[in-house]
Scaffold this motif. Sequence first.
Motif, PDB file in Angstrom:
ATOM      1  N   ASN A  71     -31.481 -12.627 -23.796  1.00 18.35           N
ATOM      2  CA  ASN A  71     -32.499 -12.692 -24.595  1.00 18.35           C
ATOM      3  C   ASN A  71     -33.617 -12.826 -23.828  1.00 18.35           C
ATOM      4  OD1 ASN A  71     -34.330 -13.526 -26.813  1.00 18.35           O
ATOM      5  ND2 ASN A  71     -32.923 -14.866 -27.707  1.00 18.35           N
ATOM      6  N   ASP A 117     -36.860 -12.483 -23.936  1.00 16.99           N
ATOM      7  CA  ASP A 117     -38.183 -12.926 -24.426  1.00 16.99           C
ATOM      8  C   ASP A 117     -37.936 -14.422 -25.002  1.00 16.99           C
ATOM      9  OD1 ASP A 117     -39.676 -10.871 -23.470  1.00 16.99           O
ATOM     10  OD2 ASP A 117     -39.185  -9.672 -25.515  1.00 16.99           O
ATOM     11  N   ASP A 124     -36.535 -15.120 -27.768  1.00 22.44           N
ATOM     12  CA  ASP A 124     -36.666 -15.110 -29.237  1.00 22.44           C
ATOM     13  C   ASP A 124     -35.537 -15.757 -30.147  1.00 22.44           C
ATOM     14  OD1 ASP A 124     -39.325 -13.598 -29.022  1.00 22.44           O
ATOM     15  OD2 ASP A 124     -38.117 -11.695 -28.850  1.00 22.44           O
ATOM     16  N   ARG A 172     -31.710 -18.333 -28.505  1.00 23.51           N
ATOM     17  CA  ARG A 172     -32.976 -18.845 -28.102  1.00 23.51           C
ATOM     18  C   ARG A 172     -32.833 -20.400 -27.710  1.00 23.51           C
ATOM     19  NH1 ARG A 172     -38.502 -20.698 -30.870  1.00 23.51           N
ATOM     20  NH2 ARG A 172     -39.743 -20.845 -28.801  1.00 23.51           N
TER      21      ARG A 172
END
Length: 196
Positions: free
Chosen positions: A25, A27, A29, A40
């Motif tokens: 993941n 980013d 998010d 996340r």
Amino acid sequence: MGIFDRFKKKKGVKRPNLIVFEKENGDNDYANFELKVKPRISIDEGFPQEAYQHLAGRRKEMLAQIEEIIFRNYLDETSEDLSSEVGSFPDIRYFTGNYYVVYESYGFNYRDHNHLPYHIKNGQYRNVSYKGNERQEKYLPLDSDEITTYYKIFIQVGLTGMERGQEEDYMSLDVAAEISSLDDKIEFEVLSHGVM
């Protein structure tokens, strides 16, 4: 037993089944079933890395408890907590039993002797409450012996359902726990569930 009884399909009990996505993941998010990424992770500023690592080492224990909550509240057909109304949400008939971790958060909660919550604001502990429409604030210094610091764990999971002939996101479930010591028993409380 009649001849046709042998061919009747026995209804299987759905147990929670954790789906672990391997895709990074990048980013950080919020995850969902379509993205199929790792959860996340949010760690509050000032939360020690060693404390996070210790709690991450207890993840299997935490997930076992979450699975019991999922089963008891959403998959157990004998549960008196489930609504039997047509069109109600959640509807047990849609659940696949599969779930995955969407979001994890680790931080601190601050509470006074009456277990009222505080947060840090402008270098002090602050509690905000309301009496009718009147907003009340109480401040305590950071070295106050009235405040106890708790480790806060928040986990959101996504439960999938079969809709329109395919498995997809159906419901999110938010659970949280507070412990005063890293080795305390973790007991999650359901905060909410909702449509995904």
